[in-house]
Scaffold this motif. Structure first.
Motif, PDB file in Angstrom:
ATOM      1  N   GLY A 103       0.806  -1.210   0.000  1.00 57.52           N
ATOM      2  CA  GLY A 103       0.000   0.000   0.000  1.00 57.52           C
ATOM      3  C   GLY A 103       0.842   1.265   0.000  1.00 57.52           C
ATOM      4  O   GLY A 103       0.326   2.369   0.132  1.00 57.52           O
ATOM      5  N   MET A 104       2.164   1.128  -0.169  1.00 51.36           N
ATOM      6  CA  MET A 104       3.044   2.286  -0.125  1.00 51.36           C
ATOM      7  C   MET A 104       2.864   3.141  -1.372  1.00 51.36           C
ATOM      8  O   MET A 104       2.806   2.637  -2.484  1.00 51.36           O
ATOM      9  CB  MET A 104       4.496   1.828  -0.034  1.00 51.36           C
ATOM     10  N   ARG A 105       2.741   4.402  -1.198  1.00 53.40           N
ATOM     11  CA  ARG A 105       2.698   5.340  -2.317  1.00 53.40           C
ATOM     12  C   ARG A 105       3.973   6.142  -2.277  1.00 53.40           C
ATOM     13  O   ARG A 105       4.242   6.868  -1.320  1.00 53.40           O
ATOM     14  CB  ARG A 105       1.473   6.263  -2.210  1.00 53.40           C
ATOM     15  N   LEU A 106       4.801   5.976  -3.314  1.00 54.08           N
ATOM     16  CA  LEU A 106       6.084   6.657  -3.329  1.00 54.08           C
ATOM     17  C   LEU A 106       5.902   8.162  -3.359  1.00 54.08           C
ATOM     18  O   LEU A 106       4.998   8.684  -3.993  1.00 54.08           O
ATOM     19  CB  LEU A 106       6.901   6.212  -4.539  1.00 54.08           C
ATOM     20  N   THR A 107       6.757   8.842  -2.656  1.00 56.97           N
ATOM     21  CA  THR A 107       6.710  10.303  -2.631  1.00 56.97           C
ATOM     22  C   THR A 107       7.917  10.855  -3.374  1.00 56.97           C
ATOM     23  O   THR A 107       8.852  10.141  -3.715  1.00 56.97           O
ATOM     24  CB  THR A 107       6.712  10.823  -1.181  1.00 56.97           C
ATOM     25  N   GLY A 108       7.890  12.167  -3.587  1.00 56.68           N
ATOM     26  CA  GLY A 108       9.002  12.793  -4.276  1.00 56.68           C
ATOM     27  C   GLY A 108       8.797  12.844  -5.771  1.00 56.68           C
ATOM     28  O   GLY A 108       7.686  12.695  -6.270  1.00 56.68           O
ATOM     29  N   GLU A 109       9.884  13.044  -6.484  1.00 57.79           N
ATOM     30  CA  GLU A 109       9.817  13.268  -7.916  1.00 57.79           C
ATOM     31  C   GLU A 109       9.867  11.963  -8.698  1.00 57.79           C
ATOM     32  O   GLU A 109      10.565  11.031  -8.325  1.00 57.79           O
ATOM     33  CB  GLU A 109      10.972  14.179  -8.360  1.00 57.79           C
ATOM     34  N   ARG A 110       9.111  11.924  -9.783  1.00 56.91           N
ATOM     35  CA  ARG A 110       9.212  10.821 -10.735  1.00 56.91           C
ATOM     36  C   ARG A 110      10.124  11.258 -11.874  1.00 56.91           C
ATOM     37  O   ARG A 110      10.117  12.418 -12.275  1.00 56.91           O
ATOM     38  CB  ARG A 110       7.839  10.469 -11.311  1.00 56.91           C
ATOM     39  N   THR A 111      10.869  10.326 -12.409  1.00 52.09           N
ATOM     40  CA  THR A 111      11.640  10.604 -13.615  1.00 52.09           C
ATOM     41  C   THR A 111      10.713  10.410 -14.802  1.00 52.09           C
ATOM     42  O   THR A 111      10.192   9.315 -15.018  1.00 52.09           O
ATOM     43  CB  THR A 111      12.845   9.669 -13.732  1.00 52.09           C
ATOM     44  N   MET A 112      10.492  11.452 -15.550  1.00 52.03           N
ATOM     45  CA  MET A 112       9.544  11.415 -16.654  1.00 52.03           C
ATOM     46  C   MET A 112      10.224  11.796 -17.957  1.00 52.03           C
ATOM     47  O   MET A 112      11.037  12.721 -18.002  1.00 52.03           O
ATOM     48  CB  MET A 112       8.376  12.371 -16.409  1.00 52.03           C
ATOM     49  N   ILE A 113       9.893  11.083 -19.006  1.00 50.59           N
ATOM     50  CA  ILE A 113      10.289  11.461 -20.356  1.00 50.59           C
ATOM     51  C   ILE A 113       9.040  11.461 -21.223  1.00 50.59           C
ATOM     52  O   ILE A 113       8.052  10.800 -20.907  1.00 50.59           O
ATOM     53  CB  ILE A 113      11.356  10.503 -20.944  1.00 50.59           C
ATOM     54  N   ARG A 114       9.066  12.208 -22.298  1.00 50.51           N
ATOM     55  CA  ARG A 114       7.908  12.291 -23.184  1.00 50.51           C
ATOM     56  C   ARG A 114       8.117  11.516 -24.485  1.00 50.51           C
ATOM     57  O   ARG A 114       7.199  11.413 -25.293  1.00 50.51           O
ATOM     58  CB  ARG A 114       7.570  13.755 -23.475  1.00 50.51           C
ATOM     59  N   SER A 115       9.294  10.985 -24.668  1.00 49.10           N
ATOM     60  CA  SER A 115       9.605  10.198 -25.853  1.00 49.10           C
ATOM     61  C   SER A 115      10.805   9.315 -25.537  1.00 49.10           C
ATOM     62  O   SER A 115      11.636   9.669 -24.679  1.00 49.10           O
ATOM     63  CB  SER A 115       9.930  11.117 -27.040  1.00 49.10           C
ATOM     64  N   LEU A 116      10.913   8.185 -26.214  1.00 45.47           N
ATOM     65  CA  LEU A 116      12.085   7.337 -26.013  1.00 45.47           C
ATOM     66  C   LEU A 116      13.357   7.974 -26.545  1.00 45.47           C
ATOM     67  O   LEU A 116      14.459   7.502 -26.239  1.00 45.47           O
ATOM     68  CB  LEU A 116      11.865   5.972 -26.678  1.00 45.47           C
ATOM     69  N   THR A 117      13.228   9.042 -27.326  1.00 52.85           N
ATOM     70  CA  THR A 117      14.425   9.755 -27.774  1.00 52.85           C
ATOM     71  C   THR A 117      15.157  10.404 -26.602  1.00 52.85           C
ATOM     72  O   THR A 117      16.317  10.792 -26.742  1.00 52.85           O
ATOM     73  CB  THR A 117      14.069  10.830 -28.814  1.00 52.85           C
ATOM     74  N   GLU A 118      14.490  10.523 -25.463  1.00 53.54           N
ATOM     75  CA  GLU A 118      15.119  11.098 -24.274  1.00 53.54           C
ATOM     76  C   GLU A 118      15.803  10.048 -23.411  1.00 53.54           C
ATOM     77  O   GLU A 118      16.530  10.391 -22.476  1.00 53.54           O
ATOM     78  CB  GLU A 118      14.074  11.840 -23.440  1.00 53.54           C
ATOM     79  N   LEU A 119      15.578   8.780 -23.692  1.00 59.35           N
ATOM     80  CA  LEU A 119      16.129   7.726 -22.851  1.00 59.35           C
ATOM     81  C   LEU A 119      17.651   7.616 -22.924  1.00 59.35           C
ATOM     82  O   LEU A 119      18.293   7.339 -21.890  1.00 59.35           O
ATOM     83  CB  LEU A 119      15.473   6.388 -23.210  1.00 59.35           C
ATOM     84  N   PRO A 120      18.297   7.797 -24.092  1.00 59.63           N
ATOM     85  CA  PRO A 120      19.762   7.684 -24.131  1.00 59.63           C
ATOM     86  C   PRO A 120      20.477   8.581 -23.133  1.00 59.63           C
ATOM     87  O   PRO A 120      21.533   8.201 -22.593  1.00 59.63           O
ATOM     88  CB  PRO A 120      20.107   8.076 -25.572  1.00 59.63           C
TER      89      PRO A 120
END
Length: 274
Positions: free
Chosen positions: A241-258
């Motif tokens: 039931g844990m809800r992680l707090t803080g920031e998520r790492t977010m990208i809007r396209s896989l072009t940002e993954l490298p």
């Protein structure tokens, strides 16, 4: 030995399932609904005609409720309360009820078979997927997929989308558990030969994919393409039931993954969000 690896969600991360489902919904309903009800939804040759504003509004209401699973039927399937076929029929009935449309049970059973044929063979990969996999191959980084659906079904879907090169696929039947159970993420990491702490997990669901993988000790990445996906509502809690707090790492396209992986080809930066 390579110590970094990447695991991906499949639906609406690697393959555009939502678009395939919308198209398949229109095509299968033309063969299921009465001509009168099909016209109410603005359906011509299986897709919304859009010529009439009210008809198009009704179609959007109906299709978005079904495709986005606003009633949480897929979560009921994952919890074992519905079979896969029952889940799809329930979604049809619930979306139909919004518009006072009635689909008889015998028609619903015929519909679900035709919908499956159209939806599963109509999936395509997102444009940023093949170049990302090319880069991982060139860099010697192992990768695979972990999905909240059965393994054989998802392998077939990857094949239809031209992504057969993804040979490591972990499904809900692999270990008998679903995301966000840590075991399903750990099995994916094991199969590609990396430790969980050295494994990235990329998915379009901020809770099940990002928070679940982080809780399992992986490096979670929330892929927010800015479009509504299909399937699980994301209401399933992370373990305990844990809800992680803080920031998520977010990208809007896989072009940002490298950039996150530290590869030479840098195509953008991940954006932390709350």
């Amino acid at each position: 030995m390579t110590t970094t690896g990447v695991l991906f969600d499949i639906d609406d991360t690697l393959v555009d399932l939502a678009s395939a489902m919308t198209t398949a919904l229109g095509g299968s309903l033309v063969e299921t609904l009465s001509p009168r009800d099909a016209r109410r939804l603005g359906l011509g040759a299986g897709v919304p005609a859009g010529d009439d504003a009210e008809e198009y509004r009704l179609w959007r209401t109906f299709s978005e409720h079904f495709v986005q699973d606003l009633s949480g039927s897929y979560d009921d399937y994952l919890a074992g309360r519905l079979s896969f076929v029952e889940m799809r029929v329930v979604r049809l009935h619930r979306a139909s009820a919004l518009l006072d449309l009635a689909v008889e049970d015998d028609l619903a059973q015929r519909w679900v078979r035709r919908f499956a044929e159209l939806a599963e063979t109509g999936v395509t990969s997102f444009p940023d997927v093949p170049p990302m996999l090319d880069l991982l191959d060139e860099s010697g980084i192992p990768y695979g997929a972990v999905s909240n659906n059965v393994e054989a079904f998802q392998r077939a879907k990857l094949g239809y989308a031209g992504l057969e090169r993804i040979d490591v696929v972990v499904g809900t039947d692999t270990l008998g558990v679903t995301k966000p159970d840590p075991a399903i993420f750990h099995e994916g990491a094991r199969l590609i030969g990396v430790e969980p702490a050295d494994c990235w997990y990329v998915g379009d669901n901020p809770v099940v994919d990002h928070d679940g993988s982080v809780a399992a000790g992986l490096r979670g990445v929330y892929l927010n393409r800015g479009v509504s996906g299909s399937g699980s509502s994301g209401n399933s809690p992370v373990p305990g039931g844990m809800r992680l707090t803080g920031e998520r790492t977010m990208i809007r396209s896989l072009t940002e993954l490298p950039a996150l992986l530290g590869l030479d080809v840098l195509r953008g930066e991940a954006e932390p969000v709350r």
